[in-house]
Scaffold this active site. Structure first.
Site, PDB file in Angstrom:
ATOM      1  CG  ASP A 283       5.182  53.971 -12.570  1.00 58.67           C
ATOM      2  OD1 ASP A 283       6.072  52.415 -13.575  1.00 58.67           O
ATOM      3  OD2 ASP A 283       3.929  53.495 -12.528  1.00 58.67           O
TER       4      ASP A 283
ATOM      5  NE  ARG B 281      16.127  35.438 -23.187  1.00 63.72           N
ATOM      6  CZ  ARG B 281      16.779  34.711 -22.981  1.00 63.72           C
ATOM      7  NH1 ARG B 281      17.314  33.696 -22.600  1.00 63.72           N
ATOM      8  NH2 ARG B 281      18.450  35.201 -22.176  1.00 63.72           N
TER       9      ARG B 281
ATOM     10  CE  LYS C  19       9.835  42.289 -28.469  1.00 67.39           C
ATOM     11  NZ  LYS C  19      10.273  44.376 -26.889  1.00 67.39           N
TER      12      LYS C  19
ATOM     13  CG  ASN D 244       8.200  40.077 -29.327  1.00 66.69           C
ATOM     14  OD1 ASN D 244       9.310  38.990 -29.288  1.00 66.69           O
ATOM     15  ND2 ASN D 244       8.001  40.941 -28.840  1.00 66.69           N
TER      16      ASN D 244
ATOM     17  CG  LEU E 138      11.983  23.557 -33.488  1.00 67.65           C
ATOM     18  CD1 LEU E 138      11.571  24.138 -34.270  1.00 67.65           C
ATOM     19  CD2 LEU E 138      13.522  22.786 -33.938  1.00 67.65           C
TER      20      LEU E 138
ATOM     21  CB  CYS F 171       5.584  39.912 -25.002  1.00 68.01           C
ATOM     22  SG  CYS F 171       6.330  40.818 -23.791  1.00 68.01           S
TER      23      CYS F 171
ATOM     24  CE  LYS G 105       2.530  43.942 -26.407  1.00 71.08           C
ATOM     25  NZ  LYS G 105       3.241  44.765 -26.532  1.00 71.08           N
TER      26      LYS G 105
ATOM     27  CE  LYS H  80       9.995  34.172 -19.873  1.00 74.59           C
ATOM     28  NZ  LYS H  80      10.701  35.091 -20.534  1.00 74.59           N
TER      29      LYS H  80
END
Ligand code: UGA
Length: 449
Positions: free
Chosen positions: A34, A159, A212, A216, A258, A268, A271, A331
Site C-alpha cells: 500500500d 460483503r 461485477k 451490484n 428485499l 459500492c 457509486k 449497515k
C-alpha cells in the site's frame, strides 16, 4: 511457478487486507502493498485498520505463520510475487458520476516498471468495462518483461461484515483471462478455495468486468424495487413489510435484498450503479441501463422521506427538537460511513435545526471525524435521553434488543421512526410509543409512557 504461486495484494483496504490475510491463512506466502505507510505499519504490527468481524484473529494467525508481510515498496513486490492482485479503490469522481480510476492506474504504473519476468497481474477492483484491456496494453508497454506480463480480471463479491466467509468460501469465482496460462495461474492461486467445490466461471476480460457491476446493479434494483412498493403502500395504507414477506415465499423472487427501509449506501452500490450508467452512455447503450438512474432516485427519496417522518412526529417542525439517531454506519457489523444513509438523515435533520445525538456501536469515531457538528453519545439510551423523537437508522442487533419501556423512561416524548423495519411495532406501541416506518401504517402507543 504454478504449484503454489507467491502472491502480492496491492491496496490494503477492506478488499485487499481481507484478501491478503485470508490467502496467507490458506497457506500462501503473501506480501501486502500500500502507498499509505501508516496502514502498512498497523498491519505489520497485527492491527486491522477497520472493523471487520473475525479479521483481527486471522491477521494474528497469518502473521504468526510467517507467511504474511506488508510493504510500501513496489520493487520488493515485483521481485516477490508470481501473481499480483490489484485491490485498490475506485470511488466516484468528485465532479461526475464516472469511476475515478487514478488508484488503479497508479497501482499498475508503479508495479509495471519492476516486472522483469513472466507474471500475472489480476485486477479485483470494480472498474468500468474496457478498463482491463487498457491496463493490459499499459502493462505490456511499460514492463521490462513486455508480453510476458499478462493481465486477468477476477472481480470480488465480498460483503463488508461477512468479508472473511465471502473470501474463504465465495458463491463463485470469475476468472476473466486471455490465455490458458493465465487460467492455470488463477486456478493455482485459488486452489484451496476451488478444493471446496466453489464454482468457477471462466470468461473474457470484459465479461468478468461486467459481472461485477451487473451483480451490484441487480442487488440495488431489488432493494429499490421493494422501496418503490413502499411508496405505493404509503399512498394506500398498505404494509410493505407484509408485502415483502409475501413476495419472498416465491422462490423465483426470494427474500434476500428485499428488506424495505432507508435504502442502500456504502462504498459500492451507489457509486457502482452511477459509474455503470455513465459507462453505458459512453458506449452508446445508455438507454439499456437508464433505469439505474431511477433506482438511484428511489433510493435517495427514501432518505428524504425518513426525514419527513421525523418532522411529522415533531408536529411539523424539528427546529430546536432533540433527535436521537441510532446508527451511523451504512449497515450493521461495519464501521464504514461512506455514503451512509444514516448519517445523511442525521446531518439533514441537524441542518433543519434539530439537536441530533448519534450513537453507533462501531462507527462513532468515523462519524465524528466527518460530521463534527453532530452530537454523540456512548450508548443508545444515552443518545435517547430527553429526545423528542428516536430514529433507528442502522439495524444493529443491539438496537433490536432495546427494551421499549427502558427507552420510554429516558426520552421526553415516546415517538420512534424505525428506518430499517428492525423493531416489532406492537412491542413499542404496548410501551406507549407512536411508531412510524416507511411504507407501513402508523401505530399509536396504547398506554401512556
Ligand atoms: C455490496 C455487495 O453486496 C457485494 O456483493 C459487493 O462485493 C460489494 O458491494 C462491493 O462491490 O464491494 P456491501 O457494500 O458490503 O456489499 O453491502 P451490502 O450488504 O450489499 O449492503 C448495501 C446496502 O444495501 C446497505 O446500506 C444495506 O443497508 C442496504 N440493504 C441491503 C437494504 O437496504 N435492503 C436490503 O434488503 C439489503
Amino acid at each position: 511457478m504454478t504449484a503454489r504461486p507467491r502472491l502480492t495484494v496491492i491496496g490494503t483496504g477492506y478488499l485487499g487486507a481481507t484478501h491478503a490475510i485470508c490467502m496467507a491463512v490458506m497457506g500462501f506466502e503473501v506480501l501486502g502493498v500500500d502507498v499509505d505507510a501508516s496502514k502498512i505499519e498497523k498491519l505489520n504490527t497485527g492491527e486491522v485498520p477497520f472493523f471487520e468481524p473475525g479479521l483481527p484473529e486471522l491477521l494474528a494467525k497469518a502473521c504468526e505463520s510467517g507467511r504474511l508481510r506488508f510493504t510500501t515498496d513496489f520493487r520488493e513486490a515485483a521481485a516477490f510475487g508470481d501473481v499480483h492482485f490489484i485491490c485498490v479503490g475506485t470511488p466516484q469522481q468528485a465532479d461526475s458520476e464516472a469511476a475515478d480510476l487514478r488508484y488503479v492506474d497508479a497501482a499498475v504504473t508503479s508495479l509495471a516498471p519492476h516486472l522483469d519476468r513472466r507474471t500475472l497481474v489480476v485486477g479485483k477492483s470494480t472498474v468500468p468495462v474496457g478498463t482491463a484491456a487498457r491496463l493490459a496494453a499499459l502493462l505490456r508497454a511499460s514492463a521490462p518483461a513486455g508480453d510476458q506480463v499478462e493481465l486477468a480480471w477476477n472481480p470480488e463479491f465480498l460483503r463488508e461484515g461477512f468479508a472473511v466467509d465471502d473470501t474463504m468460501k465465495p458463491d463463485r469465482l470469475v476468472f476473466g483471462v486471455t490465455s490458458e496460462w493465465a487460467e492455470e495461474q488463477l486456478r493455482a492461486a485459488f486452489q484451496p478455495v476451488l478444493a471446496q467445490d466453489v464454482p468457477v466461471k471462466v470468461t473474457d476480460l470484459q465479461t468478468a468486468e461486467l459481472v461485477k457491476v451487473a451483480a451490484n446493479s441487480f442487488l440495488a434494483t431489488k432493494i429499490s424495487y421493494i422501496n418503490a412498493m413502499a411508496e405505493v403502500c404509503e399512498a394506500t395504507g398498505a404494509d410493505v413489510h407484509d408485502l415483502a414477506e409475501a413476495l419472498a415465499y416465491d422462490e423465483r423472487i426470494g427474500g434476500k435484498f428485499l428488506r424495505p427501509g432507508l435504502g442502500f449506501g456504502g462504498g459500492c452500490l451507489p457509486k457502482d450503479i452511477r459509474a455503470f450508467a455513465y459507462r453505458a452512455e459512453e458506449l452508446g447503450v445508455g438507454q439499456a441501463v437508464g433505469f439505474l438512474r431511477e433506482i438511484d432516485g428511489i433510493n435517495r427519496r427514501r432518505r428524504a422521506r425518513t426525514v419527513d417522518l421525523v418532522v411529522e412526529l415533531c408536529d411539523g417542525d424539528v427546529a430546536g427538537k432533540r433527535v436521537a439517531a441510532l446508527g451511523a454506519a451504512f449497515k450493521p457489523n461495519s464501521d464504514d460511513i461512506r455514503d451512509a444513509p444514516a448519517l445523511d438523515v442525521a446531518a439533514t435533520l441537524h441542518r433543519m435545526g434539530a439537536e441530533v445525538t448519534v450513537f453507533d456501536p462501531a462507527a462513532l469515531d468515523n462519524a465524528r471525524r466527518v460530521h463534527p457538528e453532530l452530537g454523540y453519545a456512548t450508548s443508545a439510551l444515552g443518545a435517547a435521553r430527553d429526545a423528542d423523537v428516536v430514529v433507528l437508522l442502522t439495524e444493529w442487533n443491539e438496537f433490536r434488543e432495546i427494551s421499549p419501556s427502558a427507552m420510554a423512561a429516558v426520552v421526553r416524548r415516546t415517538k420512534i421512526v424505525d428506518g430499517r423495519h428492525a423493531l416489532v411495532p406492537a412491542h413499542w406501541a404496548a410501551a406507549g410509543w407512536d411508531y412510524r416506518a416507511l411504507g407501513r401504517p402508523s401505530v399509536h402507543g396504547s398506554v401512556p409512557a
